[in-house]
Design an enzyme around this catalytic site. Sequence first.
Site, mmCIF file in Angstrom:
data_model
loop_
_atom_site.group_PDB
_atom_site.id
_atom_site.type_symbol
_atom_site.label_atom_id
_atom_site.label_comp_id
_atom_site.label_asym_id
_atom_site.label_seq_id
_atom_site.Cartn_x
_atom_site.Cartn_y
_atom_site.Cartn_z
ATOM 1 N N GLY A 2 59.101 -44.529 16.248
ATOM 2 C CA GLY A 2 60.220 -44.076 17.080
ATOM 3 C C GLY A 2 59.716 -43.420 18.346
ATOM 4 O O GLY A 2 60.331 -42.487 18.870
ATOM 5 N N GLY A 3 58.598 -43.918 18.861
ATOM 6 C CA GLY A 3 57.938 -43.283 19.993
ATOM 7 C C GLY A 3 58.597 -43.484 21.336
ATOM 8 O O GLY A 3 58.161 -42.889 22.325
ATOM 9 N N THR A 4 59.658 -44.292 21.408
ATOM 10 C CA THR A 4 60.333 -44.503 22.698
ATOM 11 C C THR A 4 61.599 -43.681 22.833
ATOM 12 O O THR A 4 62.274 -43.747 23.860
ATOM 13 C CB THR A 4 60.689 -45.990 22.885
ATOM 14 O OG1 THR A 4 61.574 -46.398 21.835
ATOM 15 C CG2 THR A 4 59.437 -46.854 22.883
ATOM 16 N N GLY A 5 61.939 -42.908 21.797
ATOM 17 C CA GLY A 5 63.190 -42.164 21.811
ATOM 18 C C GLY A 5 63.110 -40.814 22.502
ATOM 19 O O GLY A 5 62.111 -40.458 23.126
ATOM 20 N N TYR A 6 64.163 -40.031 22.342
ATOM 21 C CA TYR A 6 64.339 -38.756 23.048
ATOM 22 C C TYR A 6 63.188 -37.794 22.779
ATOM 23 O O TYR A 6 62.575 -37.256 23.709
ATOM 24 C CB TYR A 6 65.666 -38.133 22.620
ATOM 25 C CG TYR A 6 65.960 -36.795 23.265
ATOM 26 C CD1 TYR A 6 66.343 -36.722 24.591
ATOM 27 C CD2 TYR A 6 65.856 -35.611 22.541
ATOM 28 C CE1 TYR A 6 66.615 -35.501 25.192
ATOM 29 C CE2 TYR A 6 66.124 -34.390 23.124
ATOM 30 C CZ TYR A 6 66.512 -34.337 24.447
ATOM 31 O OH TYR A 6 66.777 -33.128 25.029
ATOM 32 N N GLY A 43 60.588 -38.704 20.478
ATOM 33 C CA GLY A 43 59.403 -39.497 20.173
ATOM 34 C C GLY A 43 58.495 -39.712 21.367
ATOM 35 O O GLY A 43 57.266 -39.599 21.258
ATOM 36 N N LYS A 103 62.696 -49.460 27.024
ATOM 37 C CA LYS A 103 61.798 -49.028 25.947
ATOM 38 C C LYS A 103 60.494 -49.826 25.972
ATOM 39 O O LYS A 103 59.427 -49.284 25.684
ATOM 40 C CB LYS A 103 62.493 -49.156 24.590
ATOM 41 C CG LYS A 103 63.634 -48.156 24.418
ATOM 42 C CD LYS A 103 64.166 -48.138 23.001
ATOM 43 C CE LYS A 103 65.210 -47.038 22.838
ATOM 44 N NZ LYS A 103 65.698 -46.938 21.446
ATOM 45 N N LYS A 136 68.664 -36.842 5.330
ATOM 46 C CA LYS A 136 67.365 -36.177 5.476
ATOM 47 C C LYS A 136 66.902 -35.602 4.138
ATOM 48 O O LYS A 136 65.705 -35.630 3.816
ATOM 49 C CB LYS A 136 67.440 -35.078 6.535
ATOM 50 C CG LYS A 136 67.520 -35.612 7.958
ATOM 51 C CD LYS A 136 67.526 -34.495 8.982
ATOM 52 C CE LYS A 136 67.528 -35.053 10.402
ATOM 53 N NZ LYS A 136 67.515 -33.992 11.426
ATOM 54 N N ARG A 150 63.483 -36.385 2.078
ATOM 55 C CA ARG A 150 62.626 -35.314 1.551
ATOM 56 C C ARG A 150 62.333 -35.542 0.065
ATOM 57 O O ARG A 150 61.204 -35.392 -0.392
ATOM 58 C CB ARG A 150 63.290 -33.949 1.734
ATOM 59 C CG ARG A 150 63.215 -33.380 3.139
ATOM 60 C CD ARG A 150 63.688 -31.947 3.124
ATOM 61 N NE ARG A 150 63.620 -31.313 4.435
ATOM 62 C CZ ARG A 150 63.821 -30.025 4.660
ATOM 63 N NH1 ARG A 150 64.109 -29.221 3.630
ATOM 64 N NH2 ARG A 150 63.738 -29.520 5.873
#
Length: 219
Positions: free
Chosen positions: A10-14, A16, A44, A138, A142
């Site tokens: 998810g490295g292209t997100g807000y 990330g 992206k 989430k 976990r």
Amino acid sequence: MGKSKVLVVGGTGYIGRRIVRASLALGHETYVVQRPELSLQIEKLQRLLSFKKQGAHLIEASFNDHKSLVDAVKQVDVVISAISGVHIRSHSITLQLKLVEAIKEAGNVKRFLPSEFGLDPARMGHALEPGRVTFEDKMAVRKAIEEANIPFTYISANLFAGYFAGSLSQMGSFVPPRDKVHLFGDGTLKGTYNNIIAIRFSVNTKVFKKQAGHTHITI
């Protein structure tokens, strides 16, 4: 602080993209997952190519291809997931269950940071819809991490000022309301708003200190 091999999903997100930049700035060998669907999103894709120019390694992998995820995580020590959990837009939190399975099979990851970064879901059992689904998902992630006995760090950064301050914490919008403002509770509740820059460096500095087992960091 030693250097690590870091995979960002998810490295292209807000958040990330900021984690990727911080990881590179701190000298970690940084890998970024390039998912097939990103090839159709020009902004992206350009961001990924920018990361490559800065020294990041792009790894093709897909949540629909288990082997590709396993092969990706086998190359690193630390996996950081920053996939979207915003319920008013794309919501992909439970895709991380596939990432957990890949990490479990690979068996080499020393630390996993799931996509949290907001309010601590363990304290949000009273949350109302439409936001409640994010916290429930989430907690499901976990549970899977802990059952797989994967070393983890949970980052609870409360609220992003960039997301909530501009709209006065009104759900479903990033701009200030014109007519009315909804207050939560009796109007005396306090909240913590963090700067995204502080969060990105906290993620990339605190988790790489030598530590064993499981940790939960609140910013």
